[in-house]
Structure formats: C-alpha cells, structure tokens
Write an enzyme that holds these catalytic residues in place. Structure first.
Site, PDB file in Angstrom:
ATOM      1  N   LYS A  92      30.384  40.138 111.033  1.00 14.63           N
ATOM      2  CA  LYS A  92      29.474  40.959 110.210  1.00 14.63           C
ATOM      3  C   LYS A  92      30.043  42.371 110.040  1.00 14.63           C
ATOM      4  O   LYS A  92      30.959  42.779 110.777  1.00 14.63           O
ATOM      5  CB  LYS A  92      28.102  41.021 110.873  1.00 14.63           C
ATOM      6  CG  LYS A  92      28.119  41.668 112.258  1.00 14.63           C
ATOM      7  CD  LYS A  92      26.784  41.494 112.975  1.00 14.63           C
ATOM      8  CE  LYS A  92      26.824  42.071 114.377  1.00 14.63           C
ATOM      9  NZ  LYS A  92      25.603  41.751 115.140  1.00 14.63           N
TER      10      LYS A  92
ATOM     11  N   TYR B 196      36.081  75.549 110.878  1.00 12.60           N
ATOM     12  CA  TYR B 196      34.750  75.953 110.431  1.00 12.60           C
ATOM     13  C   TYR B 196      33.940  76.533 111.566  1.00 12.60           C
ATOM     14  O   TYR B 196      33.958  76.007 112.682  1.00 12.60           O
ATOM     15  CB  TYR B 196      33.997  74.752 109.842  1.00 12.60           C
ATOM     16  CG  TYR B 196      34.508  74.325 108.492  1.00 12.60           C
ATOM     17  CD1 TYR B 196      34.449  75.182 107.401  1.00 12.60           C
ATOM     18  CD2 TYR B 196      35.054  73.066 108.307  1.00 12.60           C
ATOM     19  CE1 TYR B 196      34.922  74.787 106.150  1.00 12.60           C
ATOM     20  CE2 TYR B 196      35.531  72.658 107.070  1.00 12.60           C
ATOM     21  CZ  TYR B 196      35.462  73.525 105.989  1.00 12.60           C
ATOM     22  OH  TYR B 196      35.931  73.144 104.776  1.00 12.60           O
TER      23      TYR B 196
HETATM   24  C1  LIG Z   1      26.114  41.204 116.363  1.00 16.08           C
HETATM   25  C2  LIG Z   1      25.555  40.009 117.027  1.00 16.08           C
HETATM   26  C3  LIG Z   1      26.324  39.313 117.979  1.00 16.08           C
HETATM   27  C4  LIG Z   1      27.644  39.807 118.498  1.00 16.08           C
HETATM   28  O1  LIG Z   1      27.405  40.824 119.457  1.00 16.08           O
HETATM   29  P1  LIG Z   1      28.605  41.532 120.233  1.00 16.08           P
HETATM   30  O2  LIG Z   1      27.929  42.445 121.192  1.00 16.08           O
HETATM   31  O3  LIG Z   1      29.378  42.289 119.203  1.00 16.08           O
HETATM   32  O4  LIG Z   1      29.395  40.470 120.858  1.00 16.08           O
HETATM   33  C5  LIG Z   1      25.792  38.142 118.492  1.00 16.08           C
HETATM   34  N1  LIG Z   1      24.571  37.695 118.109  1.00 16.08           N
HETATM   35  C6  LIG Z   1      23.805  38.361 117.223  1.00 16.08           C
HETATM   36  C7  LIG Z   1      22.464  37.816 116.854  1.00 16.08           C
HETATM   37  C8  LIG Z   1      24.255  39.542 116.655  1.00 16.08           C
HETATM   38  O5  LIG Z   1      23.487  40.200 115.792  1.00 16.08           O
END
Ligand SMILES: *Cc1c(COP(=O)(O)O)cnc(C)c1O
Length: 362
Positions: free
Chosen positions: A36, A258
């Site tokens: 994702k 800055y």
């Molecule tokens: C993002 C996500 C994962 C992966 O989590 P990590 O901590 O990056 O391994 C697994 N299950 C769900 C439902 C998620 O949203």
C-alpha cells in the site's frame, strides 16, 4: 562534477531477501506482501513485480492501488485491506480477483444486493482491540451467518484482524488478548486466518495463522522503535541520498538558514545538501539529526528548507562540493533518523515526494 539531487536507490535483492526472511520466520504461513501507499514509498508496481514469484498475495489499502497493480500485470489475488466502498468497486473486485475485507454492515448490505459476474473472496475483519474497523467478537456470529447465505461469496469465508500494539515489547498481554479474542470469534467458522503485521510476524509466532501480512519489514525496516532492521536479519531496501552543493567557511557567532535558528559556537565549515522537505526530508528534523557525508556522521545545523538542508561539517572536515550524502540507508538506519525527528521510519520512507528519482539496483 557528478553532484545530484535527492535519489532513493532501492535494492530489489534486499526486498526479495526480506520477504524470504518473513517467510522463514513464519514457515507454515503463506505471505501477503503489503504494498500500500506506493509500497511505503518504494514504488508499488516495481516492488510487486520484484516479489511476484515469492508472494502468495498482495495487499493494498485503496481500490485504485489494486487496479494499478492489476493493470501492471500482477496476477496474484490482491487483498483490499479496507474492502470496497460501493457496488461498482465490488463488481470490479469480483471480476479481477481482488479479495475484499468486510468490516462494516454497510458493506454486507451491498454484498447481499449486488449481482456479481464471478464469486468474490471475503476476509471478515474482526476488531480484536484496535477499535478502528472490524466487527466486534459479539457481532461475528451473526455476520458469519449472514455471509454464509450469500451465494456469490466463496465459502467458507476467511477472517483477519490487525494488532494495535504488537510492536511494544512491554504490552505483550494486549496482543495475547487480541489473539485469543480473534481465535474465539472465528474458531471453526472460517477457511483461512490472517493476523500478523510485521511486528506480529517477528514477535508472535503463535499467531502466524494461515497468512501473514508483512509490510514495513519487506522494506528492511523494523516496526520496533528502538531497533533496526538489521537486528532481525532484514536488509534496508532504500538508500536515500543527495549531494553537497556548497561547502562554506563559517565564523563563530554566525547564524545559518531561515530564522537564524542555529548559530555556530565555533569557526567551522557548513555543508549545504540538495535535499529538503520538497523531497520528503522532514522539515521537523531538528539540529543534531545525523546524516552521512562520505560515510562520516555529521549533524544537521539550522532549519530544513524546501530545497536545501545544512550540516555542520566541523573545522576538520575535507568534504567537497559534489560529495555524496546519505540521509538514511546504508550506515544510517531510517529508524535512527526517525527517532531524532520524533516519528516512525514508516513515515519517512512513505512521505518521499515525487521529486526524488527512484532508482532500482540489482
Ligand atoms: C499496513 C497493514 C499491514 C502491514 O503492517 P506493517 O506494520 O507495515 O507490517 C498489515 N495489515 C494491515 C491491515 C495493514 O493495514
């Protein structure tokens, strides 16, 4: 002069190794590689392609992310971690072998009413304590009963849950309770189970279930704030680099950048790096945050700007314009940088902007 702007060099071999490592930690489970948010900034289609021979499935958070992977030639089932939002998405999911997470009664209504051209595979989300999405253990029975009556659903269904605190070694009992809660809500009612994010994969072998869902560990980063990927045999995949575009003599008492927020206590040399929040380097990185210049650790001095970031090279340094700077990656874990910034390495890698070039090696 071969100076360059910010580049994220990403090792495909590292990501492949990390998935193997996750599978070794959970030898009895199949693996759903989580890609994702553009694979946490690493490039979703490239990551999925690099993992297509070892991942049993992929998972994304958004419908559009799944469409992109399918259009890009990824053939495995793709799990929609938040399911679908309307009938059109459900129809598309069924036709394209997207597995859908069901976590809301509104989705159940759509599922019951929408005629589908192909059966759809469902993962029922159980809320085992995170309290964001999912059915409570009390609701689970009636949900399973309702779904079992839907002809166009592949039966029996699967079930998943997500841990809120598996990354906290002092809170093991919270995750143990979540595991028990999930097992009680699903025992004897489902085909496959999936409980574990990366923290679960590493710290809760008893919860591996039928499928694991590793995300951050694929990119060589640990979910545990005080550790780094290499502690668990992971190889950091991203080397985020840029180069020095100026090296200046600097007098004691002079400010840099800055707001003049940093004033040098001594005569020194200031290095100006071609990186800033316009690339995704966090503006909130405070002075003292380490970077590596030619492998030497030097501290940030002054504010991070959109295009430039300044470091105190010290009076002794002999760095030159064009020299390479590592913001995080080889020799400087993203986890360490994240601790200075007050965030998690997940956010650092995921928030790269479109400006840095992504380069793939091996
Ligand atoms: C993002 C996500 C994962 C992966 O989590 P990590 O901590 O990056 O391994 C697994 N299950 C769900 C439902 C998620 O949203």
């Amino acid at each position: 002069m071969d100076a360059h702007g910010a580049i994220a060099r990403i090792s495909l071999a590292a990501v492949q190794h990390n998935l193997q490592q996750a599978k070794q930690l959970a030898p009895s489970a199949k693996a759903i590689a989580v890609v994702k948010a553009n694979a946490y900034g690493h490039g979703d289609l490239t990551m999925a392609s690099a993992l297509k021979d070892t991942a049993d499935m992929f998972a994304v958070a958004r419908f559009e992310e799944a469409q992109k992977l399918r259009a890009g030639g990824i053939r495995q089932p793709i799990l929609l971690l938040s399911g679908f939002l309307n009938a059109a998405q459900l129809e598309f999911a069924a036709l394209n072998n997207f597995h859908v997470c069901i976590h809301e009664f509104a989705q159940l209504d759509v599922l019951e009413k929408t005629p589908l051209a192909a059966p759809v595979t469902i993962w029922v989300k159980i809320d085992s304590g995170m309290h964001r999405i999912g059915f409570s253990p009390e609701q689970a029975d009636s949900v399973f009963t309702r779904i079992s009556a839907i002809k166009q659903v592949v039966q029996p269904v699967n079930a998943m849950t997500h841990f809120a605190r598996a990354d906290e070694p002092e809170q093991r009992s919270v995750t143990e309770a979540a595991i028990t809660c999930f097992q009680q809500a699903t025992a004897g009612k489902v085909k496959h189970t999936a409980l574990c994010n990366s923290a679960g994969v590493i710290a809760f072998p008893e919860a591996h279930g039928d499928f694991i869902r590793p995300g951050i560990m694929l990119y060589g980063i640990t979910p545990f704030g005080d550790k780094q990927g290499t502690d668990f045999g992971l190889r950091p995949a991203m080397n985020f680099t840029s180069s020095l575009i100026a090296v200046r003599e600097h007098k004691a008492g002079e400010p840099v950048g800055y707001a003049g927020s940093w004033v040098s206590p001594r005569d020194t040399r200031i290095g100006v790096i071609a990186v800033g929040y316009g690339d995704g380097y966090p503006r909130m990185a405070p002075e003292g945050t380490p970077v590596l210049v030619n492998g030497r650790r030097v501290p940030l001095a002054g504010r991070v700007a959109m295009d430039m970031t300044t470091v105190d090279l010290g009076p002794e340094g002999n760095e030159q314009v064009g020299d390479e700077v590592i913001l995080w990656g080889d020799g400087l874990a993203a986890e360490e940088v994240a601790r200075h910034v007050g965030t998690i390495a997940y956010e650092l890698v995921t928030r790269l902007t479109a400006r840095p070039r992504l380069e793939y090696v091996d």
